[in-house]
Each structure stands twice: as C-alpha cells, then as structure tokens.
Write an enzyme that holds these catalytic residues in place. Structure first.
Site, PDB file in Angstrom:
ATOM      1  N   GLU A 114      -4.737   2.811  -4.038  1.00 46.26           N
ATOM      2  CA  GLU A 114      -3.428   2.677  -4.181  1.00 46.26           C
ATOM      3  C   GLU A 114      -2.735   1.426  -3.532  1.00 46.26           C
ATOM      4  O   GLU A 114      -1.727   1.473  -2.812  1.00 46.26           O
ATOM      5  CB  GLU A 114      -2.718   3.986  -3.419  1.00 46.26           C
ATOM      6  N   ASN A 131      -2.254  13.182  -4.044  1.00 43.79           N
ATOM      7  CA  ASN A 131      -3.007  13.593  -5.075  1.00 43.79           C
ATOM      8  C   ASN A 131      -3.383  15.040  -4.716  1.00 43.79           C
ATOM      9  O   ASN A 131      -3.666  15.995  -5.541  1.00 43.79           O
ATOM     10  CB  ASN A 131      -4.528  12.854  -4.728  1.00 43.79           C
ATOM     11  N   ASP A 189       0.840  -1.289   0.086  1.00 44.41           N
ATOM     12  CA  ASP A 189       0.176  -0.107  -0.095  1.00 44.41           C
ATOM     13  C   ASP A 189       0.801   1.392   0.087  1.00 44.41           C
ATOM     14  O   ASP A 189       1.792   1.287   0.827  1.00 44.41           O
ATOM     15  CB  ASP A 189      -0.913  -0.015   1.077  1.00 44.41           C
ATOM     16  N   ASP A 248      -2.046   9.448 -10.608  1.00 48.18           N
ATOM     17  CA  ASP A 248      -2.338   8.491 -11.784  1.00 48.18           C
ATOM     18  C   ASP A 248      -0.967   7.825 -12.209  1.00 48.18           C
ATOM     19  O   ASP A 248      -0.522   6.699 -12.073  1.00 48.18           O
ATOM     20  CB  ASP A 248      -3.055   8.517 -12.730  1.00 48.18           C
ATOM     21  N   HIS A 283      -4.680  14.565  -9.106  1.00 44.09           N
ATOM     22  CA  HIS A 283      -5.016  13.137  -9.583  1.00 44.09           C
ATOM     23  C   HIS A 283      -4.225  12.748 -10.830  1.00 44.09           C
ATOM     24  O   HIS A 283      -4.013  11.506 -10.819  1.00 44.09           O
ATOM     25  CB  HIS A 283      -6.390  13.189  -9.795  1.00 44.09           C
TER      26      HIS A 283
HETATM   27  N1  LIG Z   1      -4.688   9.589  -8.673  1.00 40.06           N
HETATM   28  C1  LIG Z   1      -5.361   8.317  -8.167  1.00 40.06           C
HETATM   29  N2  LIG Z   1      -5.611   8.247  -6.752  1.00 40.06           N
HETATM   30  C2  LIG Z   1      -6.296   7.317  -6.444  1.00 40.06           C
HETATM   31  C3  LIG Z   1      -6.678   6.186  -7.145  1.00 40.06           C
HETATM   32  N3  LIG Z   1      -7.407   5.349  -6.392  1.00 40.06           N
HETATM   33  C4  LIG Z   1      -7.487   5.729  -4.921  1.00 40.06           C
HETATM   34  N4  LIG Z   1      -6.665   7.058  -4.958  1.00 40.06           N
HETATM   35  C5  LIG Z   1      -6.551   7.720  -4.081  1.00 40.06           C
HETATM   36  O1  LIG Z   1      -5.726   7.292  -2.820  1.00 40.06           O
HETATM   37  C6  LIG Z   1      -5.896   7.856  -1.667  1.00 40.06           C
HETATM   38  C7  LIG Z   1      -5.779   6.974  -0.698  1.00 40.06           C
HETATM   39  O2  LIG Z   1      -6.025   7.513   0.546  1.00 40.06           O
HETATM   40  P1  LIG Z   1      -5.867   6.852   1.821  1.00 40.06           P
HETATM   41  O3  LIG Z   1      -6.781   5.509   1.882  1.00 40.06           O
HETATM   42  O4  LIG Z   1      -6.400   7.797   2.928  1.00 40.06           O
HETATM   43  O5  LIG Z   1      -4.471   6.396   2.064  1.00 40.06           O
HETATM   44  P2  LIG Z   1      -3.108   7.221   2.230  1.00 40.06           P
HETATM   45  O6  LIG Z   1      -3.290   8.832   1.801  1.00 40.06           O
HETATM   46  O7  LIG Z   1      -2.329   6.298   1.268  1.00 40.06           O
HETATM   47  O8  LIG Z   1      -2.747   6.895   3.602  1.00 40.06           O
HETATM   48  P3  LIG Z   1      -1.931   5.605   4.278  1.00 40.06           P
HETATM   49  O9  LIG Z   1      -2.641   4.745   3.287  1.00 40.06           O
HETATM   50  O10 LIG Z   1      -2.676   5.443   5.544  1.00 40.06           O
HETATM   51  O11 LIG Z   1      -0.501   5.755   4.121  1.00 40.06           O
HETATM   52  C8  LIG Z   1      -7.273   8.531  -1.869  1.00 40.06           C
HETATM   53  O12 LIG Z   1      -6.761   9.946  -1.992  1.00 40.06           O
HETATM   54  C9  LIG Z   1      -7.648   8.130  -3.079  1.00 40.06           C
HETATM   55  O13 LIG Z   1      -8.309   9.293  -3.805  1.00 40.06           O
HETATM   56  C10 LIG Z   1      -6.214   6.359  -8.504  1.00 40.06           C
HETATM   57  O14 LIG Z   1      -6.782   5.448  -9.204  1.00 40.06           O
HETATM   58  N5  LIG Z   1      -5.570   7.178  -8.690  1.00 40.06           N
END
Ligand SMILES: Nc1nc2c(ncn2[C@@H]2O[C@H](COP(=O)(O)OP(=O)(O)OP(=O)(O)O)[C@@H](O)[C@H]2O)c(=O)[nH]1
Length: 396
Positions: free
Chosen positions: A299, A264, A256, A273, A269
């Site tokens: 992610e 982001n 992860d 990506d 975004h």
């Molecule tokens: N650009 C982009 N962002 C994504 C995608 N799928 C998920 N995200 C973003 O990934 C982020 C995940 O955030 P969180 O679940 O809070 O986790 P984090 O910020 O990585 O923090 P931790 O996992 O706790 O370290 C969110 O802002 C989602 O919008 C994608 O396909 N593209």
C-alpha cells in the site's frame, strides 16, 4: 528562370525520351544513307521525293520528341508508342529500300535494327508480328520490282536476300523470346521480393508492437495500472543522470496508506484492492503530468517530482495528502476518512538514490509516528535550506 532541358522530369518519361532519341538516330542514319546513295547514283530516288520524304521524317521525329518531352504520350493507350514507331520505321525503310538496287543488301540492315528495338518493350508474339511485317514489306518490294520490271532488278539476288533476312529475323525472334522470358522472370522475382519485404516490414511492426506491449507490461503495476517498482527504478536512474547534468534537484516522496490492514480486515481484500486503485487514480489527478508516480509495493506509492524545490515539494505533498483525505470511497462505509502519510526528500548534488529513498522512508516513519495523515520532510542535503531555515527536517 528555369533552363529548358531536352529531357523531361521523371525517370520513366526520361527513359522513354532517351529510347526514342536512340531510334531517331537510326532515322537520321537512314536518311543520310539515302542522300549519299542518291548522290553516288546508287539509288533511284528523285531529289524532290528525297526532299519531301526527308521533311516528313524530320517532322515525324520532332513531333514524336515533343510528345515524349511534354508527356502527351501518356494520354495514348500504348503510351510507350513502340508499335507506332515500329510501323513508321518499317514503312520508311521499305520506301528507301524500294528505291535502291545495288545498296539494297546494306539497307536491309535497317530492318534488323528496327527488330532489335522490339527487345526493349515487346513480348515474343509482338516481336514475331514485327518480323512478319518486315518480311512481308520486303516481299512486297520484291514483288513490285518484279511486276514493274525495274531496271537493274535481280530477282534471284533479292529472293536470296529475303531468305537471309527472314532467317536472321527468326533468329532475332528467338532471342526476343528468350529476353521476354528473362524479363518476366526478373519481374516476378522483383514482385516476390517486394511481397517478402512487405511481409518482413509487417512482421517487424508486429514485433515492435509486441516489444512495446511487453515493455509496458514489464513497467506497469497490474492492480493499479500505474508504473511499478521496475518503472520507478528506470525513471529514477534517468532523473539522477539528468540531475548530474543540469544540477536541478528533484523530490522523492513515499506515500503510504494509513491503517490499510484495517481496511482489508474489515472490507476484505477485494475492496482493499479497489481502494488502492482509487488512491492511485486520485494521486495521478493531484500531480502534474510530468511527475513520475509508481506503486512501490503493497500500500505504498512513490512519487518523483522533477525540478523540485523545498516549497514546491511541500505543496505537492500536501496536495496529495488532502486529495486522499477528501476523497469519498463510496464502497467503504468509513467512519473516518482514509488517509495517507508522506515522507519526502530532495535529491540534490552529491546525493545517491538509495540514500534519498532512505531519507524519504525515515521521514515517512516520522509522519506515521506523528499520528499519520501527515507529510514529513528531510531536506538535510539542500544547502539553501540549511542557510535559510537552519532545519534538518520538518513535519506539517
Ligand atoms: N488489498 C490489498 N492489500 C494489500 C496489498 N498489498 C499489501 N496489502 C496489505 O496492506 C497492509 C499493510 O499493512 P501494514 O504494513 O501493517 O500497514 P498499515 O496497516 O497500512 O498501517 P500503517 O502503514 O502503519 O499505517 C497489509 O494488510 C497487506 O496485506 C494489495 O495489493 N491489496
């Protein structure tokens, strides 16, 4: 040592040889009849003429046989040699017919026999030509007998025989025409069937390609190009089945991205990506070929390491973690490196996929809790670990 076969290899050449031997049998019958007719003084052939004509015909038969047997006929334009055989047969038959009087009617049957051979290969026009040559040849025989006033020659009987022969030849030509028509129809249908088969084959290939493409699309993550969750499920189930058979454990690792929300938020975004794509690529490079890598969602990535043990799992997880930590994301002006946290477990005997994923997820949570950019493991199901290390989980 290979045994000599009277027939050549290859279906076509064999069929030609068989057909020739069939027509040669007609020569043999003809010569035999000539000898019998002469013996009973029904024919006017002198013994020397009979001997040399028998010799020449035998020579012709043997020569033709060797032509077919060794494929020399293929060097000739009319490779089937039908026309040559027909002309020779008409010539010899006319010769014998010329030397008979009382048995002439019976000998005329040979002409019909010759015409019937044309059914095999000649078309309507060629058969008509053969029939015309036969009628002309017999006409010449009659004319010759009439001119030289051959003893015992009966003009009326011969003319009647000529008319009957011509009528039967016309009838045979009609049959030959019909057979040509049928043959042409069969040939056209078989060409049509071949074309349709080719089309069906082509359509099948296109369908297979489309199905393969659809399957690939159904299994591929659109953004990163690696496998998606569906692909992961498929691969995981087949590895579980394999594990039941060979009892080789495999590792389930969840990877992860840390603080990805900040990426982001800070860079947008789109750049987020692109960062995910680069992470997927880096993970692929860091992992051995036989490893299954898929995007689990958002992610988060999932990795299946076949034939894994405790040590190799830890090594691979560490390799993935450091490869991302060390990768320079040129599009992002990061003050600190982009990192991943990894939770891993081993799928051992008696395990099931959902509980393995749950253990990996709990380890991932521990890795995050421990400050991120860490690998955490749950090897609680591995019996060797319990004995050797007496540990339920570890964090590096
Ligand atoms: N650009 C982009 N962002 C994504 C995608 N799928 C998920 N995200 C973003 O990934 C982020 C995940 O955030 P969180 O679940 O809070 O986790 P984090 O910020 O990585 O923090 P931790 O996992 O706790 O370290 C969110 O802002 C989602 O919008 C994608 O396909 N593209």
């Amino acid at each position: 040592m290979t045994r000599f076969s009277i027939f050549p290899a290859g279906n076509k050449q064999r069929a030609l040889t068989e057909r020739f031997l069939l027509s040669a049998s007609a020569y043999v019958v003809g010569i035999s009849l000539a000898w019998i007719a002469t013996a009973f003084e029904l024919a006017e052939i002198s013994t020397p003429v009979l001997v040399w004509s028998t010799g020449i015909i035998s020579f012709f038969i043997v020569g033709m046989y060797f032509l077919y047997r060794f494929g020399a006929n293929n060097n000739i334009e009319d490779s089937v040699l039908t026309r040559l055989q027909m002309l020779a047969a008409i010539g010899w038959s006319s010769f014998f017919i010329f030397h008979t009087q009382e048995l002439r009617g019976a000998f005329l049957m040979v002409y019909l026999f010759i015409t019937m051979f044309s059914f095999f290969t000649l078309n309507r026009a060629q058969t008509v030509l053969i029939a015309f040559l036969i009628a002309a040849a017999y006409g010449w025989v009659i004319l010759f007998d009439w001119v030289r006033q051959t003893p015992g020659f009966n003009l009326q009987v011969n003319l009647l025989q000529w008319v009957i022969l011509s009528a039967v030849l016309v009838w045979l030509c009609a049959i030959a025409g019909y057979m040509t028509h049928v043959r042409e129809k069969v040939r056209k249908s078989s060409i049509k069937i071949q074309q349709q088969n080719a089309l069906i084959k082509e359509a099948n290939q296109e369908l297979e390609q489309a199905l393969a493409k659809m399957e690939l699309m159904a299994n591929t993550d659109e953004l990163t190009g690696i496998g998606n969750r569906h692909y992961f499920r498929q691969q995981a189930h087949s590895m579980v089945k394999q594990q039941y058979v060979d009892e080789n454990s495999f590792a389930v690792c969840l990877v992860d991205v840390d603080h990805f929300k900040c990426i982001n938020d800070q860079y947008g975004h789109h750049k987020g990506d692109r960062a995910l794509k680069q992470i997927a690529r880096e993970l692929r490079v860091a992992l051995p070929d036989e490893t299954i890598l898929a995007r689990f969602g958002g992610e988060e990535f999932v990795v299946l390491l076949p034939n894994a043990a405790l040590k190799s799992t830890m090594e691979q997880c560490e390799k993935m973690r450091t490869s991302i930590e060390q990768y320079r994301f040129s599009e992002l002006e990061l003050s600190a490196p982009l990192t991943v946290s990894i939770g891993a477990t081993l799928f051992c005997s008696g395990d099931n996929l959902d509980s393995a994923l749950r253990r990996a997820d709990q380890s991932l949570y521990k890795a995050k809790e421990a400050g991120r950019n860490k690998c955490a493991y749950d090897f609680s199901l591995d019996p060797s670990l319990k004995q050797d290390l007496n540990l339920d989980s570890s964090i590096t």
